[in-house]
Design an enzyme around this catalytic site. Structure first.
Site, short mmCIF file in Angstrom:
data_model
loop_
_atom_site.label_atom_id
_atom_site.label_comp_id
_atom_site.label_asym_id
_atom_site.label_seq_id
_atom_site.Cartn_x
_atom_site.Cartn_y
_atom_site.Cartn_z
N LYS A 179 44.55 28.92 40.10
CA LYS A 179 44.88 29.01 41.66
C LYS A 179 44.12 27.77 42.45
O LYS A 179 43.15 27.41 42.27
CB LYS A 179 44.46 30.23 42.55
N ASN A 191 41.19 39.31 48.99
CA ASN A 191 39.93 39.40 48.44
C ASN A 191 38.94 40.20 49.74
O ASN A 191 38.75 41.61 49.70
CB ASN A 191 39.19 38.32 48.02
N THR A 192 38.75 39.50 50.86
CA THR A 192 37.70 40.15 51.82
C THR A 192 38.33 41.47 52.27
O THR A 192 37.39 42.43 52.32
CB THR A 192 37.51 39.15 52.87
N GLY A 219 39.77 35.04 55.13
CA GLY A 219 38.56 35.92 55.48
C GLY A 219 38.61 36.35 56.87
O GLY A 219 37.76 36.99 57.25
N ALA A 254 45.60 34.69 51.39
CA ALA A 254 44.56 34.68 52.66
C ALA A 254 45.00 35.17 53.92
O ALA A 254 46.03 34.84 54.31
CB ALA A 254 43.92 33.26 52.59
N GLY A 255 43.96 35.79 54.53
CA GLY A 255 43.79 36.07 55.94
C GLY A 255 44.31 37.49 56.31
O GLY A 255 44.37 37.68 57.40
#
Lengths: 257, 331
Positions: A96, A206-207, A157, A184-185
């Protein structure tokens, strides 16, 4: 279902491995969600050298596809070096590719991204580029040899969801055969469902999971939402319309009685 | 009862030795060095006794068992400071403050004026914060030295030796408190690298530990008195090498500067790095294999959890009580 460099995934959840309260919680999030891919940062999570062996052993032990990433790299050279290290550590061609261009939004440096993608593809890597929804950049990435695109939903994040639904829909329509991953996001499962309803192939998170009060339950919530969105896309949703449309026929019923 | 050998004179070993002495045991303490120093992970500790703050990301036992710490340290040393801890975040990271508040208990919201009343030097720097009034902190090096000196004064032998716990266990009851050095026999123990900095900055006066929340660079700063501050700590999966990375320094110092710009003028007294010993769930374990008892996995909670673990070891030996953190695995 579109495949990722010849690999068909069991589900559309790719889960990051950073920021969990403990490795045990991380493993439980994977178990409970059935996520099919684990992304792992070699820089942030390991100190950049062989010191991270214990953690990497744990990641390998999850029994899912490992997608190492170049998170935290700000230049082509750093990203390429990190990718080589990842290939050695995890014995995979997958990478990635993140080349960060701006510190406040962690927005990708799309110029560096295209260059690094070309270098890595020529070197035999299978690149998953973290990009924006820009169609021209996407086209250049495909030209550089990428067979997967990973546009952002919102800054890493931030938990803001799909910031530019129009752009993401255009991307899906523009590249009907390319596997697309929202990377993301996202903060909520409903946002992941919405992305899958647009016809996206997977979600990378992830976050939103790691920083939830209960990461394992949140991972399962995302997996469930992704499945729902995927089914909805397959089922071909109805078109929205302005006027009410009765779901039962009106003519012939005694509606005036 | 015959002599009990405790191997490792970091915070775990010293607390265990203390607890065993308090129950009347004869104790021999063995370590690679005869004085606390940089070879021990606990030398680099922050010394925060902040069970409720830790509850933000740690499991329930850390909060509960950590509750025993402050009074234990107050009984056995004179270095305990009960001033609470203060958690702040910059305006743009207010969401992190809300999250921290949701995940923790016993705090109260404090306004800018209340922050200024607690810590005058932070006046007008933060508009909101959380105050954990019941928490405490200590100077870890002074605490280690006092425990050691107290034991020696009571006739406990502290021997310098590279000991193998198995060799001692054949001769009598042995407690392995070696921390990450026990990795040679505990295959499920892993290292979590921590990096810290000690600054001298007489311009800044802080009374209590301050945590500055940030989505990527959370920081705590613990006052050590006389204008000295400990700044910590990074958490990186993987055992530590000898060196601190430039990134870690950059992040720690940036965060300190964000807390108070005067830290930009501080003298850097020390830069430290070590590996915290941890199991997969970041919770400590007591393992018994015959006459060998292993105490390990205290992670970032050495000073917070060592008193409770020491109590459990003593209860196990003298009262036959099974420790709640004893695990089934016999290595």
């Amino acid at each position: 279902m579109r495949d990722f460099y010849g690999v068909t995934l069991a589900n559309g959840l790719m889960l990051g491995t950073a920021q969990y309260p403990s490795p045990a919680v991380l493993a439980e999030a994977f178990r409970r969600s059935g996520a099919s891919v684990a992304t792992v940062s070699l820089r942030r999570e390991s100190g950049g050298d062989r010191a991270g062996q214990d953690f990497w052993t744990l990641i390998r032990g999850l029994g899912v596809h490992v997608l190492p990433n170049t998170a935290g790299c700000h230049s082509v050279k750093e990203a390429v070096t990190t990718a080589h290290m990842a290939r050695e550590v995890f014995d995979t061609k997958w990478i990635k590719l993140e080349v960060i261009g701006e510190e406040d939004t962690l927005q990708p440096d799309v110029f560096g991204l295209v260059e690094a993608a070309r270098i890595l593809t020529e070197d035999g890597f299978q690149v998953f580029p973290y990009t924006t929804e820009d169609l021209v950049v996407a086209d250049r990435l495909l030209g550089a040899g990428c067979e997967v695109l990973m546009p952002w939903g919102a800054p890493i994040g931030s938990g803001l969801g799909l910031n530019n639904v129009f752009g993401l829909r255009a991307m899906r329509a523009h590249f009907p055969d390319v596997p697309l991953v929202i990377d993301a996001g996202l903060g909520l499962p409903s946002q992941a469902a919405a992305a899958m309803e647009l016809g996206y192939d997977a979600i990378l998170l992830n976050t939103a999971v790691a920083k939830a009060g209960d990461p394992a339950i949140m991972a399962e919530a995302f997996a469930t939402a992704i499945r729902a969105g995927q089914l909805a896309a397959v089922a071909d949703p109805m078109e929205p319309r302005d006027m009410a449309a009765p779901s039962t026929p009106v003519i012939g019923t005694a509606f005036l009685s | 009862m015959s002599t009990i050998t405790v191997i490792g004179a970091g915070v775990a070993g010293l607390c265990v030795a203390r607890a065993l002495r308090d129950r009347g045991a004869d104790v021999v303490l063995i370590d690679r060095r005869t004085t606390p120093g940089p070879h021990a992970c606990s030398w680099w500790a922050g010394g925060m006794l902040a069970p409720f703050c830790e509850g933000e990301s740690a499991e329930e036992p850390v909060v509960r068992l950590g509750g025993e710490a402050a009074s234990w340290w107050a009984r056995h040393t004179d270095v305990l400071q009960r001033c609470g801890s203060l958690v702040v975040a910059s305006a743009r990271d207010r969401a992190d403050l809300a999250r921290f508040a949701r995940r923790t208990t016993t705090h109260r919201d404090v306004t800018q004026a209340e922050i200024a009343a607690l810590e005058p030097d932070l006046d007008a720097r933060f508009s909101r914060g959380l105050f954990f009034e019941s928490e405490a902190h200590l100077d870890p090096r002074a605490a280690l030295a006092q425990l050691r000196d107290g034991l020696i004064a009571e006739g406990v032998t502290l021997r310098q030796e590279e000991a193998r716990p198995e060799d001692h266990a054949v001769r009598g009851l042995t407690i392995d408190c070696r921390g990450f050095a026990a990795r040679d026999t505990l295959s499920d123990l892993r290292g979590v690298k921590g990096e810290m900095v000690v600054l001298s900055c007489p311009e800044v006066d802080l009374r209590r530990p301050i945590r500055l929340l940030h989505p990527r660079l959370p920081l705590y700063i613990v006052p050590r008195g006389d204008g000295v501050f400990m700044l910590g700590a990074t958490m990186v999966e993987g055992s530590a090498g000898r060196h601190v990375t430039a990134r870690a320094l950059l992040e720690l110092l940036t965060a300190a500067y964000a807390l108070h710009p005067a830290f930009g003028e501080a003298d850097v007294l020390e830069i430290g790095v070590d590996s915290r010993p941890a199991f997969a769930d970041n919770l400590p374990r007591i393992r018994r294999e015959g006459s060998l008892i292993r105490v390990n996995g205290l992670f970032r909670h050495g000073f917070l959890l060592a008193p409770a673990l020491a109590r459990m070891v003593a209860e196990m030996i003298f009262d036959g009580k099974t420790p709640e953190v004893q695990d089934e695995v016999a290595a």
